[in-house]
Design a protein around this motif. Structure first.
Motif, PDB file in Angstrom:
ATOM      1  N   SER A   1       0.911  -1.117   0.051  1.00  0.00           N
ATOM      2  CA  SER A   1       0.056  -0.091  -0.005  1.00  0.00           C
ATOM      3  C   SER A   1       0.968   1.234   0.021  1.00  0.00           C
ATOM      4  N   LEU A   2       0.214   2.399  -0.153  1.00  0.00           N
ATOM      5  CA  LEU A   2       0.755   3.641  -0.030  1.00  0.00           C
ATOM      6  C   LEU A   2       0.832   4.459   1.348  1.00  0.00           C
ATOM      7  N   ALA A   3       1.976   4.914   1.711  1.00  0.00           N
ATOM      8  CA  ALA A   3       1.571   5.974   2.918  1.00  0.00           C
ATOM      9  C   ALA A   3       0.397   6.819   2.666  1.00  0.00           C
ATOM     10  N   THR A   4      -0.399   7.057   3.707  1.00  0.00           N
ATOM     11  CA  THR A   4      -1.630   7.685   3.599  1.00  0.00           C
ATOM     12  C   THR A   4      -1.478   9.007   3.105  1.00  0.00           C
ATOM     13  N   ASP A   5      -0.334   9.636   3.201  1.00  0.00           N
ATOM     14  CA  ASP A   5       0.082  11.354   2.579  1.00  0.00           C
ATOM     15  C   ASP A   5       0.351  11.171   1.038  1.00  0.00           C
ATOM     16  N   LEU A   6       0.580   9.980   0.574  1.00  0.00           N
ATOM     17  CA  LEU A   6       1.157  10.184  -0.892  1.00  0.00           C
ATOM     18  C   LEU A   6      -0.050   9.994  -1.916  1.00  0.00           C
ATOM     19  N   ARG A   7       0.416  10.611  -3.046  1.00  0.00           N
ATOM     20  CA  ARG A   7      -0.326  10.628  -4.325  1.00  0.00           C
ATOM     21  C   ARG A   7      -0.693   9.477  -4.633  1.00  0.00           C
ATOM     22  N   ARG A   8      -1.727   8.906  -5.396  1.00  0.00           N
ATOM     23  CA  ARG A   8      -1.884   7.770  -6.031  1.00  0.00           C
ATOM     24  C   ARG A   8      -0.742   7.967  -7.154  1.00  0.00           C
ATOM     25  N   PHE A   9      -0.146   6.542  -7.604  1.00  0.00           N
ATOM     26  CA  PHE A   9       0.649   6.601  -8.484  1.00  0.00           C
ATOM     27  C   PHE A   9       0.807   5.677  -9.614  1.00  0.00           C
ATOM     28  N   THR A  10       1.422   5.644 -10.704  1.00  0.00           N
ATOM     29  CA  THR A  10       1.823   5.030 -11.771  1.00  0.00           C
ATOM     30  C   THR A  10       3.298   4.394 -11.856  1.00  0.00           C
TER      31      THR A  10
ATOM     32  N   GLY B   1      19.885  -2.665  -0.503  1.00  0.00           N
ATOM     33  CA  GLY B   1      19.018  -3.491   0.214  1.00  0.00           C
ATOM     34  C   GLY B   1      17.633  -2.961   0.385  1.00  0.00           C
ATOM     35  N   LEU B   2      17.197  -2.238  -0.453  1.00  0.00           N
ATOM     36  CA  LEU B   2      15.721  -1.600  -0.581  1.00  0.00           C
ATOM     37  C   LEU B   2      15.334  -1.687  -1.933  1.00  0.00           C
ATOM     38  N   PHE B   3      14.005  -2.170  -2.156  1.00  0.00           N
ATOM     39  CA  PHE B   3      13.215  -1.969  -3.348  1.00  0.00           C
ATOM     40  C   PHE B   3      12.962  -0.440  -3.315  1.00  0.00           C
ATOM     41  N   VAL B   4      13.348   0.050  -4.801  1.00  0.00           N
ATOM     42  CA  VAL B   4      13.149   1.612  -4.782  1.00  0.00           C
ATOM     43  C   VAL B   4      12.270   1.638  -6.214  1.00  0.00           C
ATOM     44  N   ALA B   5      11.240   2.626  -6.205  1.00  0.00           N
ATOM     45  CA  ALA B   5      10.286   2.868  -7.233  1.00  0.00           C
ATOM     46  C   ALA B   5      10.372   4.508  -7.537  1.00  0.00           C
ATOM     47  N   VAL B   6      10.199   4.547  -8.852  1.00  0.00           N
ATOM     48  CA  VAL B   6       9.901   6.029  -9.659  1.00  0.00           C
ATOM     49  C   VAL B   6       8.460   6.023 -10.046  1.00  0.00           C
ATOM     50  N   ASP B   7       7.747   7.246  -9.870  1.00  0.00           N
ATOM     51  CA  ASP B   7       6.511   7.241 -10.422  1.00  0.00           C
ATOM     52  C   ASP B   7       6.332   8.405 -11.469  1.00  0.00           C
ATOM     53  N   ALA B   8       5.043   8.472 -11.682  1.00  0.00           N
ATOM     54  CA  ALA B   8       4.928   9.682 -13.007  1.00  0.00           C
ATOM     55  C   ALA B   8       4.859  10.991 -12.295  1.00  0.00           C
TER      56      ALA B   8
ATOM     57  N   GLY C   1       7.263  12.045 -10.539  1.00  0.00           N
ATOM     58  CA  GLY C   1       8.843  12.183 -10.122  1.00  0.00           C
ATOM     59  C   GLY C   1       9.140  11.818  -8.542  1.00  0.00           C
ATOM     60  N   GLN C   2       8.075  10.859  -7.942  1.00  0.00           N
ATOM     61  CA  GLN C   2       8.351  10.568  -6.616  1.00  0.00           C
ATOM     62  C   GLN C   2       9.275   9.493  -6.620  1.00  0.00           C
ATOM     63  N   ILE C   3      10.313   9.408  -5.743  1.00  0.00           N
ATOM     64  CA  ILE C   3      11.134   8.379  -5.383  1.00  0.00           C
ATOM     65  C   ILE C   3      10.665   7.951  -4.089  1.00  0.00           C
ATOM     66  N   LEU C   4      10.235   6.335  -4.104  1.00  0.00           N
ATOM     67  CA  LEU C   4       9.622   5.698  -3.235  1.00  0.00           C
ATOM     68  C   LEU C   4      10.511   4.223  -2.527  1.00  0.00           C
ATOM     69  N   THR C   5      10.523   3.878  -1.445  1.00  0.00           N
ATOM     70  CA  THR C   5      11.118   2.805  -1.015  1.00  0.00           C
ATOM     71  C   THR C   5      10.220   1.670  -0.540  1.00  0.00           C
ATOM     72  N   LEU C   6      10.241   0.426  -0.581  1.00  0.00           N
ATOM     73  CA  LEU C   6       9.283  -0.284   0.367  1.00  0.00           C
ATOM     74  C   LEU C   6       9.953  -0.379   1.685  1.00  0.00           C
ATOM     75  N   ASN C   7       8.813  -0.357   2.461  1.00  0.00           N
ATOM     76  CA  ASN C   7       9.005  -0.739   3.858  1.00  0.00           C
ATOM     77  C   ASN C   7       8.434  -2.073   3.948  1.00  0.00           C
ATOM     78  N   GLU C   8       9.251  -3.040   4.047  1.00  0.00           N
ATOM     79  CA  GLU C   8       8.817  -4.536   3.945  1.00  0.00           C
ATOM     80  C   GLU C   8       7.950  -4.904   5.139  1.00  0.00           C
ATOM     81  N   ARG C   9       8.473  -4.348   6.408  1.00  0.00           N
ATOM     82  CA  ARG C   9       7.672  -5.090   7.397  1.00  0.00           C
ATOM     83  C   ARG C   9       6.421  -4.285   7.498  1.00  0.00           C
ATOM     84  N   LYS C  10       6.213  -2.956   7.052  1.00  0.00           N
ATOM     85  CA  LYS C  10       4.833  -2.550   7.113  1.00  0.00           C
ATOM     86  C   LYS C  10       3.939  -2.484   5.903  1.00  0.00           C
ATOM     87  N   HIS C  11       4.448  -3.253   4.734  1.00  0.00           N
ATOM     88  CA  HIS C  11       4.003  -3.605   3.417  1.00  0.00           C
ATOM     89  C   HIS C  11       3.310  -2.135   3.140  1.00  0.00           C
ATOM     90  N   ARG C  12       4.276  -1.076   2.976  1.00  0.00           N
ATOM     91  CA  ARG C  12       3.836  -0.018   2.195  1.00  0.00           C
ATOM     92  C   ARG C  12       5.175   0.556   1.573  1.00  0.00           C
TER      93      ARG C  12
END
Length: 388
Positions: free
Chosen positions: A182-191, A200-207, A209-220
């Motif tokens: 899931s996304l942290a509650t304060d984040l925009r929906r993203f593609t 050591g981290l899963f990193v994503a970039v969205d449309a 320009g947000q750079i996000l990382t996975l918090n595996e313990r919290k599943h978000r």
């Protein structure tokens, strides 16, 4: 005089580490002692030259080495295949949603949990997903990242981005289901436009320009920074290069014009900053549609046809493989065709009555079958880095 098979093990291992992938595989086939020195975990060539993979038809993919022109056809466990950012691995699809990850060199094939088994954390999300599926069809994987090579480690995590619901999910080896992210509650929906495993981290970039990382313990997914460019400026690609995390922005021309520029930024996840990179030094980047990697030019290494401080990519406006020079900003065509084996002075045609693609040779006026297209299709050629 001692035989070659009686050479000390440390000498054999030293030799094996200096070989490219083709020589390494041949080296391991000489005898038992040489095979023990050329195990998968010992492959560490100075420069892992990229190849080109093209899915052809009937579960056959062709792996070609640009420097020699050699083509190696190989059966893959699926009716479609695409490369992954983890060197040596491809994603194969059989049917609508039966996915496997496959290594053509080690022949390791791992079946992934069915996408229908995606674990939902609440009945509400289950109901929403049930309502969405008839409208959007079954989930399909658009891109994937691996924490480590399954050939070399029994403990690994797979993270995927789906075209339809649920978006992002991950799967740990030994488990039989996916976990929705899931996304942290304060984040925009993203593609998701880029996904990679880095430091050591899963990193994503969205449309956006947000750079996000996975918090595996919290599943978000959690926000690290927002880049200065967004999807309206171009397409972003996440690449690890020389230990750094880079974002390469492919800037398109006006309208349907080809790529005119590529800007590269180094991202610091801890500080939440980005800094433009003017040179890649002794490295080059290779960008596919859904996978990307870098190659370092080490001292005394030689990668024929590949130059350092360049970015190799596919320009989808004219379907050509091109290179971008970080030195002077020039864009040049690397090769014209995305179909290996097609030669000049030929006319390529499709014969619909027998579903075969054929080539007409202008010099001798002969018509020859190029490949049997029955129940098959070509994919774009993709850069592929052979490894275990």
């Amino acid at each position: 005089m001692a035989s070659w098979e009686e050479l000390p093990q440390e000498i054999l291992e030293l030799i094996a580490r200096r070989l490219d992938i083709e020589e390494f595989l041949a080296f391991g086939g000489v005898c038992t002692s040489w095979r023990s020195a050329a195990t998968n975990d010992k492959y560490n060539a100075k420069s892992k030259a990229p190849w080109i993979m093209t899915y052809v038809c009937r579960q056959i993919a062709e792996f070609s080495r640009p420097s020699t022109g050699r083509i190696y056809p190989m059966r893959v466990p699926g009716s479609d295949a695409q490369t992954l950012s983890v060197p040596g691995w491809i994603l194969a699809l059989r049917g609508d949603s039966d996915y496997r990850i496959f290594n053509p060199l080690s022949r390791v094939s791992i079946e992934l949990p069915a996408l229908e088994k995606l674990h939902h954390e609440s009945r509400v999300s289950e109901e929403l997903d049930r309502l969405k599926r008839p409208r959007h069809g079954p989930p399909m994987i658009s891109m994937m990242a691996l924490s480590s090579s399954p050939s070399l480690s029994r403990s690994y995590t797979v993270m995927i981005s789906c075209i339809t619901s649920p978006g992002l999910a991950f799967h740990r080896s030994g488990e039989d289901a996916w976990t929705v992210v899931s996304l942290a509650t304060d984040l925009r929906r993203f593609t998701v436009l880029g996904l990679i495993y880095y430091d050591g981290l899963f990193v994503a970039v969205d449309a956006h320009g947000q750079i996000l990382t996975l918090n595996e313990r919290k599943h978000r997914m959690e926000l690290r920074l927002v880049l200065g460019l967004s999807y309206v400026d171009g397409d972003p690609y996440l690449v690890e290069c020389l230990g750094s995390l880079l974002v390469a922005w492919m800037i398109w021309g006006e309208g349907d014009e080809p790529v005119k520029k590529i800007r590269v930024f180094e991202v610091d996840l801890e500080k939440g900053t980005e800094e433009e990179v003017k040179s890649l030094g002794n490295a080059s980047l290779f960008l596919n549609n859904y996978s990307w990697f870098s190659v370092e030019f080490k001292p005394k290494s030689c990668l024929p046809g590949i130059k350092p401080n360049h970015i190799y990519f596919t320009d989808y406006t004219d379907r050509k493989k091109k290179s971008y020079s970080m030195n002077d900003g020039k864009v040049e065509t690397y090769f014209e065709s995305c179909l290996p084996g097609i030669k000049p002075n030929r006319i390529c045609i499709s014969k619909y009555e027998d579903e075969k693609m054929k080539s007409y040779y202008m010099e001798d006026e002969k018509l020859k079958t190029y490949f049997d297209a029955t129940s098959s299709h070509f994919n774009e050629a993709e850069w592929f880095q052979p490894d275990f």
